[in-house]
Design a protein around this motif. Structure first.
Motif, PDB file in Angstrom:
ATOM      1  N   THR A 101       0.832  -1.205   0.000  1.00  0.00           N
ATOM      2  CA  THR A 101       0.000   0.000   0.000  1.00  0.00           C
ATOM      3  C   THR A 101       0.863   1.249   0.000  1.00  0.00           C
ATOM      4  N   LEU A 102       1.935   1.236   0.798  1.00  0.00           N
ATOM      5  CA  LEU A 102       2.872   2.359   0.819  1.00  0.00           C
ATOM      6  C   LEU A 102       3.483   2.577  -0.556  1.00  0.00           C
ATOM      7  N   VAL A 103       3.967   1.513  -1.179  1.00  0.00           N
ATOM      8  CA  VAL A 103       4.611   1.635  -2.483  1.00  0.00           C
ATOM      9  C   VAL A 103       3.625   2.180  -3.507  1.00  0.00           C
ATOM     10  N   ARG A 104       2.426   1.643  -3.507  1.00  0.00           N
ATOM     11  CA  ARG A 104       1.424   2.066  -4.479  1.00  0.00           C
ATOM     12  C   ARG A 104       0.995   3.512  -4.265  1.00  0.00           C
ATOM     13  N   SER A 105       1.057   3.994  -3.037  1.00  0.00           N
ATOM     14  CA  SER A 105       0.620   5.365  -2.747  1.00  0.00           C
ATOM     15  C   SER A 105       1.444   6.412  -3.476  1.00  0.00           C
ATOM     16  N   ALA A 106       2.659   6.042  -3.922  1.00  0.00           N
ATOM     17  CA  ALA A 106       3.490   7.002  -4.652  1.00  0.00           C
ATOM     18  C   ALA A 106       2.859   7.424  -5.972  1.00  0.00           C
ATOM     19  N   LEU A 107       1.898   6.642  -6.468  1.00  0.00           N
ATOM     20  CA  LEU A 107       1.237   7.004  -7.723  1.00  0.00           C
ATOM     21  C   LEU A 107       0.491   8.329  -7.627  1.00  0.00           C
ATOM     22  N   ALA A 108       0.168   8.749  -6.398  1.00  0.00           N
ATOM     23  CA  ALA A 108      -0.545  10.017  -6.214  1.00  0.00           C
ATOM     24  C   ALA A 108       0.379  11.226  -6.338  1.00  0.00           C
ATOM     25  N   GLN A 109       1.687  11.012  -6.351  1.00  0.00           N
ATOM     26  CA  GLN A 109       2.621  12.130  -6.460  1.00  0.00           C
ATOM     27  C   GLN A 109       2.533  12.752  -7.856  1.00  0.00           C
ATOM     28  N   PRO A 110       2.685  14.068  -7.941  1.00  0.00           N
ATOM     29  CA  PRO A 110       2.631  14.727  -9.260  1.00  0.00           C
ATOM     30  C   PRO A 110       3.598  14.120 -10.273  1.00  0.00           C
ATOM     31  N   TYR A 111       4.696  13.582  -9.788  1.00  0.00           N
ATOM     32  CA  TYR A 111       5.707  12.969 -10.648  1.00  0.00           C
ATOM     33  C   TYR A 111       5.093  11.887 -11.531  1.00  0.00           C
ATOM     34  N   TYR A 112       4.123  11.142 -10.968  1.00  0.00           N
ATOM     35  CA  TYR A 112       3.451  10.087 -11.720  1.00  0.00           C
ATOM     36  C   TYR A 112       2.047  10.490 -12.183  1.00  0.00           C
ATOM     37  N   ALA A 113       1.345  11.245 -11.348  1.00  0.00           N
ATOM     38  CA  ALA A 113      -0.084  11.450 -11.554  1.00  0.00           C
ATOM     39  C   ALA A 113      -0.410  11.984 -12.944  1.00  0.00           C
ATOM     40  N   ALA A 114       0.360  12.947 -13.432  1.00  0.00           N
ATOM     41  CA  ALA A 114       0.053  13.538 -14.729  1.00  0.00           C
ATOM     42  C   ALA A 114       0.214  12.531 -15.862  1.00  0.00           C
ATOM     43  N   GLN A 115       1.108  11.574 -15.688  1.00  0.00           N
ATOM     44  CA  GLN A 115       1.368  10.609 -16.750  1.00  0.00           C
ATOM     45  C   GLN A 115       0.395   9.438 -16.755  1.00  0.00           C
ATOM     46  N   ILE A 116      -0.247   9.176 -15.635  1.00  0.00           N
ATOM     47  CA  ILE A 116      -1.173   8.037 -15.600  1.00  0.00           C
ATOM     48  C   ILE A 116      -2.622   8.478 -15.435  1.00  0.00           C
TER      49      ILE A 116
END
Length: 367
Positions: A101-116
């Motif tokens: 859950t911790l690892v997956r939560s990084a998807l919410a960071q702007p670094y990833y969010a705009a791309q996915i």
């Protein structure tokens, strides 16, 4: 807290940490046994685990770790704090499930969010698994395949996002394994295929806490959370309280430990040790004053995100070091005594021989 709870001084905590981290003396354990004891070893920086094991083990050779990685006894993957570590293959399944859950939560960071944005994570996971099934790809190759399925995105971000969703390992050949330089690419494979065993279905935070205490205790709940990157572990630790010893530090914070784990002697000698960037011994607690003073922590804070290799004198961080092809350079944080300087130079000589087994040792420079 009960008035009868024992208070532990900073030096007791320091010497206990050195013992638990295998830094009081080089021990005769195998690399596999050492990695198992430490739960997971930070491996964000190329060659870091090799130096970390060299600092802890008798007669350690670089090939000793490389063979474990090639034999799949140890794996390199994203785990604690969402960063790259080494762990036993047998431990990776439950550990990755515990921090998933911790690892997956990084998807919410702007670094990833705009791309996915707009991509169904389950669809991305299925697509990536289909592309990786039965083979190993460079991460950039996986990204190129994913961008055909999800056009208009960054291939690199798609591949990294998939790795946050699915348990992957970074198998050999990889520049970190036996090579001595900078990473040029990261191969990825499905962890369950690489290890020929499924990833655990359920999180095992109780196991994680007890294993952590064996290698880092006595420690507070906040310490466990800082090391793992997880939150809300108070309930887990409280559930273990009847089976744990309870101490407090000099500020009155409550510390937990295994019932039969020995404490270090405050006056025990501690050798000079060179540690790689992000070493477990330095990053294993929220309150790091048991190994590095606040003054020295602030000194390295502007560079810490890039990784700062450090050395210990009398058990505490007293300087940084860096290595190039030609130089092993040390920068003490305070004036060292003649005896301390000699001890640091002696250990630096051993390190130079380890990193340059072909005889082309770097010059040793104290700044």
């Amino acid at each position: 807290m009960s008035a009868g709870v024992r208070a532990l001084t900073r030096r007791v905590l320091n010497r206990t940490l050195l013992e638990r981290q295998l830094l009081t003396r080089r021990v005769s354990r195998t690399p596999r046994e050492a990695i198992e004891h430490l739960v997971a070893m930070q491996a964000q920086v190329p060659n870091g685990p090799y130096v970390g094991l060299w600092a802890r083990l008798e007669n350690f050779r670089r090939d000793d770790l490389t063979s474990l990685l090639e034999g799949r006894d140890v794996v390199h993957a994203t785990m604690l704090r969402g960063t790259q570590h080494l762990a036993r293959g047998e431990d990776f399944g439950w550990l990755r499930a515990t921090v998933a859950t911790l690892v997956r939560s990084a998807l919410a960071q702007p670094y990833y969010a705009a791309q996915i944005e707009g991509i169904d994570p389950d669809e991305l996971g299925r697509a990536g698994r289909g592309m990786l099934t039965g083979r190993t790809l460079q991460r950039r190759e996986l990204g190129d395949l994913l961008v055909h399925r999800f056009p208009g995105r960054s291939p690199g971000r798609l591949a990294e996002a998939f790795e946050l969703l699915e348990a992957l390992v970074h198998p050999p050949p990889h520049p970190i394994w036996g090579g001595w330089g900078h990473r040029r690419g990261t191969p990825v494979a499905l962890a369950d295929e690489w290890l020929s065993r499924p990833i655990a279905d359920a999180s095992q935070p109780e196991t994680m806490v007890l294993r952590y205490l064996a290698a880092f205790g006595p420690a507070s709940v906040m310490d466990v959370q800082a090391w793992s990157g997880m939150t809300r572990l108070r309930e887990i630790v409280e559930g273990q309280r009847p089976r744990l010893r309870v101490f407090r530090d000099e500020q009155g914070a409550e510390l937990f430990d295994l019932p039969d784990a020995p404490l270090g002697e405050p006056d025990a000698p501690a050798p000079v040790r060179f540690l790689p960037a992000f070493d477990n011994a330095v990053l294993g607690h929220r309150d790091r004053t048991r190994v590095i003073s606040e003054e020295n922590r602030r000194r390295i804070a502007p560079r810490a995100s890039a990784g700062v290799p450090l050395f210990l004198v009398d058990g505490f961080v007293e300087g940084s070091w860096s290595l190039t092809r030609d130089q092993l350079r040390m920068a003490p944080f305070r004036p060292l005594t003649d005896a301390e300087t000699a001890a640091v130079r002696d250990e630096a000589t051993h390190l130079a021989r380890f990193v340059a087994p072909d005889g082309t040792e770097p010059a040793i420079i104290m700044t």
